[in-house]
Design a protein around this motif. Structure first.
Motif, PDB file in Angstrom:
ATOM      1  N   ASP A 152       0.836  -1.220   0.000  1.00 31.42           N
ATOM      2  CA  ASP A 152       0.000   0.000   0.000  1.00 31.42           C
ATOM      3  C   ASP A 152       0.871   1.271   0.000  1.00 31.42           C
ATOM      4  O   ASP A 152       0.628   2.201   0.781  1.00 31.42           O
ATOM      5  CB  ASP A 152      -0.951   0.018   1.212  1.00 31.42           C
ATOM      6  CG  ASP A 152      -1.939  -1.115   1.153  1.00 31.42           C
ATOM      7  OD1 ASP A 152      -2.275  -1.561   0.046  1.00 31.42           O
ATOM      8  OD2 ASP A 152      -2.363  -1.579   2.235  1.00 31.42           O
ATOM      9  N   TYR A 153       1.857   1.283  -0.855  1.00 31.61           N
ATOM     10  CA  TYR A 153       2.724   2.459  -1.036  1.00 31.61           C
ATOM     11  C   TYR A 153       3.457   2.856   0.255  1.00 31.61           C
ATOM     12  O   TYR A 153       3.758   4.014   0.480  1.00 31.61           O
ATOM     13  CB  TYR A 153       1.918   3.639  -1.598  1.00 31.61           C
ATOM     14  CG  TYR A 153       1.467   3.352  -3.012  1.00 31.61           C
ATOM     15  CD1 TYR A 153       2.284   3.650  -4.092  1.00 31.61           C
ATOM     16  CD2 TYR A 153       0.240   2.742  -3.260  1.00 31.61           C
ATOM     17  CE1 TYR A 153       1.895   3.344  -5.389  1.00 31.61           C
ATOM     18  CE2 TYR A 153      -0.162   2.433  -4.552  1.00 31.61           C
ATOM     19  CZ  TYR A 153       0.679   2.740  -5.608  1.00 31.61           C
ATOM     20  OH  TYR A 153       0.300   2.436  -6.901  1.00 31.61           O
ATOM     21  N   LYS A 154       3.747   1.840   1.059  1.00 32.51           N
ATOM     22  CA  LYS A 154       4.593   2.080   2.233  1.00 32.51           C
ATOM     23  C   LYS A 154       5.721   1.064   2.208  1.00 32.51           C
ATOM     24  O   LYS A 154       5.515  -0.094   1.819  1.00 32.51           O
ATOM     25  CB  LYS A 154       3.783   1.899   3.526  1.00 32.51           C
ATOM     26  CG  LYS A 154       2.814   3.033   3.772  1.00 32.51           C
ATOM     27  CD  LYS A 154       2.327   2.989   5.220  1.00 32.51           C
ATOM     28  CE  LYS A 154       1.677   4.286   5.641  1.00 32.51           C
ATOM     29  NZ  LYS A 154       0.628   4.763   4.736  1.00 32.51           N
ATOM     30  N   VAL A 155       6.903   1.489   2.638  1.00 38.17           N
ATOM     31  CA  VAL A 155       8.035   0.568   2.709  1.00 38.17           C
ATOM     32  C   VAL A 155       7.692  -0.542   3.690  1.00 38.17           C
ATOM     33  O   VAL A 155       7.358  -0.275   4.847  1.00 38.17           O
ATOM     34  CB  VAL A 155       9.308   1.318   3.174  1.00 38.17           C
ATOM     35  CG1 VAL A 155      10.434   0.341   3.488  1.00 38.17           C
ATOM     36  CG2 VAL A 155       9.748   2.322   2.114  1.00 38.17           C
ATOM     37  N   SER A 156       7.750  -1.804   3.222  1.00 36.73           N
ATOM     38  CA  SER A 156       7.328  -2.894   4.099  1.00 36.73           C
ATOM     39  C   SER A 156       8.346  -4.027   4.190  1.00 36.73           C
ATOM     40  O   SER A 156       8.116  -5.002   4.899  1.00 36.73           O
ATOM     41  CB  SER A 156       5.979  -3.457   3.626  1.00 36.73           C
ATOM     42  OG  SER A 156       6.085  -3.916   2.299  1.00 36.73           O
ATOM     43  N   SER A 157       9.467  -3.953   3.486  1.00 38.44           N
ATOM     44  CA  SER A 157      10.413  -5.066   3.568  1.00 38.44           C
ATOM     45  C   SER A 157      11.582  -4.723   4.485  1.00 38.44           C
ATOM     46  O   SER A 157      12.065  -3.580   4.495  1.00 38.44           O
ATOM     47  CB  SER A 157      10.925  -5.455   2.173  1.00 38.44           C
ATOM     48  OG  SER A 157      12.057  -4.707   1.818  1.00 38.44           O
ATOM     49  N   GLU A 158      12.006  -5.716   5.230  1.00 36.47           N
ATOM     50  CA  GLU A 158      13.097  -5.506   6.191  1.00 36.47           C
ATOM     51  C   GLU A 158      14.426  -5.199   5.496  1.00 36.47           C
ATOM     52  O   GLU A 158      15.136  -4.284   5.927  1.00 36.47           O
ATOM     53  CB  GLU A 158      13.215  -6.731   7.090  1.00 36.47           C
ATOM     54  CG  GLU A 158      13.888  -6.399   8.404  1.00 36.47           C
ATOM     55  CD  GLU A 158      14.048  -7.624   9.283  1.00 36.47           C
ATOM     56  OE1 GLU A 158      13.105  -8.444   9.347  1.00 36.47           O
ATOM     57  OE2 GLU A 158      15.121  -7.759   9.885  1.00 36.47           O
ATOM     58  N   PRO A 159      14.779  -5.933   4.427  1.00 31.32           N
ATOM     59  CA  PRO A 159      16.059  -5.598   3.757  1.00 31.32           C
ATOM     60  C   PRO A 159      16.090  -4.149   3.278  1.00 31.32           C
ATOM     61  O   PRO A 159      17.115  -3.472   3.379  1.00 31.32           O
ATOM     62  CB  PRO A 159      16.103  -6.579   2.573  1.00 31.32           C
ATOM     63  CG  PRO A 159      15.223  -7.710   2.969  1.00 31.32           C
ATOM     64  CD  PRO A 159      14.154  -7.130   3.840  1.00 31.32           C
ATOM     65  N   LEU A 160      14.960  -3.652   2.764  1.00 30.19           N
ATOM     66  CA  LEU A 160      14.931  -2.257   2.296  1.00 30.19           C
ATOM     67  C   LEU A 160      15.060  -1.302   3.491  1.00 30.19           C
ATOM     68  O   LEU A 160      15.832  -0.325   3.438  1.00 30.19           O
ATOM     69  CB  LEU A 160      13.626  -1.982   1.524  1.00 30.19           C
ATOM     70  CG  LEU A 160      13.433  -0.541   1.049  1.00 30.19           C
ATOM     71  CD1 LEU A 160      14.579  -0.084   0.144  1.00 30.19           C
ATOM     72  CD2 LEU A 160      12.092  -0.390   0.310  1.00 30.19           C
ATOM     73  N   ALA A 161      14.348  -1.594   4.562  1.00 25.38           N
ATOM     74  CA  ALA A 161      14.439  -0.732   5.758  1.00 25.38           C
ATOM     75  C   ALA A 161      15.875  -0.707   6.283  1.00 25.38           C
ATOM     76  O   ALA A 161      16.384   0.350   6.701  1.00 25.38           O
ATOM     77  CB  ALA A 161      13.475  -1.232   6.828  1.00 25.38           C
ATOM     78  N   ASN A 162      16.555  -1.848   6.236  1.00 22.37           N
ATOM     79  CA  ASN A 162      17.949  -1.912   6.701  1.00 22.37           C
ATOM     80  C   ASN A 162      18.865  -1.062   5.835  1.00 22.37           C
ATOM     81  O   ASN A 162      19.772  -0.389   6.331  1.00 22.37           O
ATOM     82  CB  ASN A 162      18.466  -3.363   6.699  1.00 22.37           C
ATOM     83  CG  ASN A 162      17.789  -4.194   7.774  1.00 22.37           C
ATOM     84  OD1 ASN A 162      17.216  -3.638   8.713  1.00 22.37           O
ATOM     85  ND2 ASN A 162      17.842  -5.505   7.638  1.00 22.37           N
TER      86      ASN A 162
END
Ligand code: FMN
Length: 186
Positions: A152-162
């Protein structure tokens, strides 16, 4: 002392936009950590005069205002959707209207989104050389995200957040005073 200014540019017309969401996530984390004031613009904010402008003087006040924001920023977060393995032509046209000296030595976080992973190196092969031309300081971690990194157009993956966390940490080299101020108040 006024807060340093962070400006985000999302090279997309879509609303909502994954690129905008990515730039926003990076800018929010950086602002929280270093006390930046931040503003984000997309191509709608630049407006319709961009396409017809051959020179910066041809732009209307709205578009000139966004370029002034870009060149006066203390740090930039650039986000581009991937079009045919590169950045969109209109995004490049916006950058073409910036003078070579205006981004010199500016810290820039480079980010991009694409439908899949096939063009993940567009951040290294397209965006980094573009800002290398300006002799800007692109931060060493570049962030690429594909459709599956968002919900839903929000960052939701852990690798990307890292990866976002990693590049935001790299800003500290450019704003050591901000880091000290925050550390002293923690
Ligand atoms: C004209 C066009 C060309 C595209 N080319 C690519 C491409 O070469 N590689 C890719 O991974 N995605 C490609 N895409 C998908 C977009 O990069 C992707 O959907 C992007 O995240 C859209 O960002 P936005 O939501 O911020 O507009 C293309 C999309 C369009 C409309």
């Amino acid at each position: 002392m006024s807060a340093p200014k962070l400006v985000g540019i999302a090279g997309s017309f879509n609303r909502p936009s994954k690129t905008y969401a990515l730039v926003q996530t990076v800018a929010d984390l950086a602002s929280g950590r270093y006390g930046f004031s931040s503003r984000i613009y997309d191509l709608h904010d630049v407006g319709p005069s961009l396409g017809a402008a051959q020179w910066r003087k041809d732009l209307d006040d709205q578009a000139k205002g966004v370029i002034n924001e870009i060149v006066s920023a203390d740090a930039l977060v650039i986000g581009s959707p991937t079009f045919k393995g590169s950045y969109p032509g209109l995004f490049k046209h916006l950058i073409d209207l910036i003078d070579p000296h205006e981004l010199r030595a500016k810290p820039i976080i480079i980010t991009a989104t694409g439908g899949g992973d096939r063009h993940a190196l567009m951040v290294e092969h397209q965006l980094r050389p573009l800002f290398g031309f300006f002799m800007a300081h692109t931060l060493r971690t570049a962030v690429y995200a594909s459709d599956r990194d968002f919900t839903d157009y929000k960052v939701s993956s852990e690798p990307l957040a890292n990866r976002i966390n990693e590049v935001v940490g790299e800003i500290s080299a450019f704003f050591p005073h901000s880091v000290r101020v925050l550390a002293a108040t923690e």
